[in-house]
Design a protein around this motif. Structure first.
Motif, short mmCIF file in Angstrom:
data_model
loop_
_atom_site.label_atom_id
_atom_site.label_comp_id
_atom_site.label_asym_id
_atom_site.label_seq_id
_atom_site.Cartn_x
_atom_site.Cartn_y
_atom_site.Cartn_z
N VAL A 48 0.87 -1.17 0.00
CA VAL A 48 0.00 0.00 0.00
C VAL A 48 0.90 1.22 0.00
O VAL A 48 1.83 1.32 0.81
CB VAL A 48 -0.93 0.03 1.24
CG1 VAL A 48 -1.70 1.35 1.29
CG2 VAL A 48 -1.87 -1.15 1.22
N ASP A 55 -4.97 6.13 -0.78
CA ASP A 55 -4.02 5.02 -0.72
C ASP A 55 -4.19 4.17 -1.97
O ASP A 55 -5.29 4.09 -2.52
CB ASP A 55 -4.29 4.17 0.52
CG ASP A 55 -4.24 4.98 1.79
OD1 ASP A 55 -3.52 5.99 1.83
OD2 ASP A 55 -4.93 4.60 2.76
N ILE A 57 -3.15 0.33 -3.90
CA ILE A 57 -2.68 -1.04 -3.75
C ILE A 57 -1.72 -1.36 -4.89
O ILE A 57 -2.03 -1.09 -6.06
CB ILE A 57 -3.87 -2.02 -3.79
CG1 ILE A 57 -4.82 -1.71 -2.62
CG2 ILE A 57 -3.38 -3.47 -3.75
CD1 ILE A 57 -6.16 -2.39 -2.75
N ILE A 114 -9.01 -0.26 2.26
CA ILE A 114 -8.11 0.47 1.36
C ILE A 114 -8.84 0.87 0.09
O ILE A 114 -8.70 2.00 -0.39
CB ILE A 114 -6.86 -0.38 1.05
CG1 ILE A 114 -6.05 -0.58 2.32
CG2 ILE A 114 -6.01 0.29 -0.03
CD1 ILE A 114 -5.02 -1.67 2.24
#
Length: 124
Positions: A48, A55, A57, A114
């Motif tokens: 991350v 944020d 990935i 996330i």
């Protein structure tokens, strides 16, 4: 020899990006904005990158959930990586990745959290 390989790898990654993206990649990598979330006992993991607005990935050095990766790497083929992937590569070379460990049961919850921070709609 290891330092030379490290420099070449980082230079190659940064030179493939527009200069503003290269600056962001360095900033994120060197300011501890890169995390590696690992899950046990499966051994799954993802990175991350904690960006300025959201944020993102990152899966190894090949996929990022950001729109820049989708448009300029996947669709247009203009670059081989976005600045989030570059951040992961640089942070890994400098040993600046924050390791976070979880149990496998937490995988979907962490991923969902996330994805929501990115503004992705989740219907599961």
């Amino acid at each position: 020899m290891d330092d030379e390989v490290k420099r070449i790898k980082i230079h190659s990654m940064l030179s493939s990006l527009p200069w503003r993206s290269a600056i962001k990649a360095l900033k994120y990598a060197l300011r501890d904005k890169v995390e590696r979330h690992s899950f046990s006992p499966s051994g799954r993991y993802f990175y991350v990158v904690r960006g300025e607005l959201s944020d993102h990935i990152v899966l190894d050095d090949v996929f990022c959930s950001c729109m820049d990766h989708y448009l300029n790497v996947v669709i247009r083929g203009k670059r081989r990586a976005c600045h989030h992937i570059a951040s992961v590569v640089i942070a890994r070379e400098f040993g600046k990745i924050r390791e976070i460990e979880h149990k496998d049961q937490e995988f979907l919850g962490i991923l969902r959290k996330i994805m929501l921070s990115e503004g992705m709609v989740i219907d599961v």
